[in-house]
Write an enzyme that holds these catalytic residues in place. Structure first.
Site, PDB file in Angstrom:
ATOM      1  N   LEU A 278       0.839  -1.205   0.000  1.00 52.18           N
ATOM      2  CA  LEU A 278       0.000   0.000   0.000  1.00 52.18           C
ATOM      3  C   LEU A 278       0.871   1.251   0.000  1.00 52.18           C
ATOM      4  O   LEU A 278       1.069   1.888   1.027  1.00 52.18           O
ATOM      5  CB  LEU A 278      -0.952  -0.004   1.202  1.00 52.18           C
ATOM      6  N   HIS A 279       1.397   1.574  -1.160  1.00 49.76           N
ATOM      7  CA  HIS A 279       2.126   2.844  -1.307  1.00 49.76           C
ATOM      8  C   HIS A 279       1.090   3.941  -1.535  1.00 49.76           C
ATOM      9  O   HIS A 279      -0.109   3.724  -1.370  1.00 49.76           O
ATOM     10  CB  HIS A 279       3.174   2.749  -2.425  1.00 49.76           C
ATOM     11  N   LEU A 280       1.501   5.130  -1.907  1.00 50.62           N
ATOM     12  CA  LEU A 280       0.616   6.292  -1.917  1.00 50.62           C
ATOM     13  C   LEU A 280      -0.657   6.124  -2.742  1.00 50.62           C
ATOM     14  O   LEU A 280      -1.744   6.431  -2.254  1.00 50.62           O
ATOM     15  CB  LEU A 280       1.390   7.538  -2.387  1.00 50.62           C
TER      16      LEU A 280
END
Length: 87
Positions: free
Chosen positions: A14-16
């Site tokens: 879950l990156h940006l």
């Protein structure tokens, strides 16, 4: 209150971008939405909380929804995660 465990399938976690998409889904509902990861919990409506959790591919999260639209919120969150959160 309802809870459900889901496994993150995104290869990069879950990156940006997927964190933002998760928050957008959560903010569509009035219910209080949190998730547990390990010993910690985070507010699913806060991008900073989601990013701070450092969720990686294969991590299991337990979502908890509490409020007037909890069932709809849980269904939307699970669907969004299973569909890759826009990735």
């Amino acid at each position: 209150m309802i809870t459900k465990k889901v496994i993150i399938k995104n290869p990069t976690g879950l990156h940006l971008r997927p964190a933002g998409n998760l928050c957008k889904v959560a903010m569509n509902y009035k219910s209080h939405i949190t998730f547990m990861y390990g010993e910690n919990s985070a507010n699913a409506k806060s991008v900073l909380s989601v990013l701070g959790a450092c969720i990686k591919c294969g991590d299991e999260l337990e979502f908890k929804c509490e409020g007037p639209d909890e069932a709809e919120a849980m269904e939307a969150l699970v669907n969004a995660i299973e569909n890759g959160l826009g990735e």
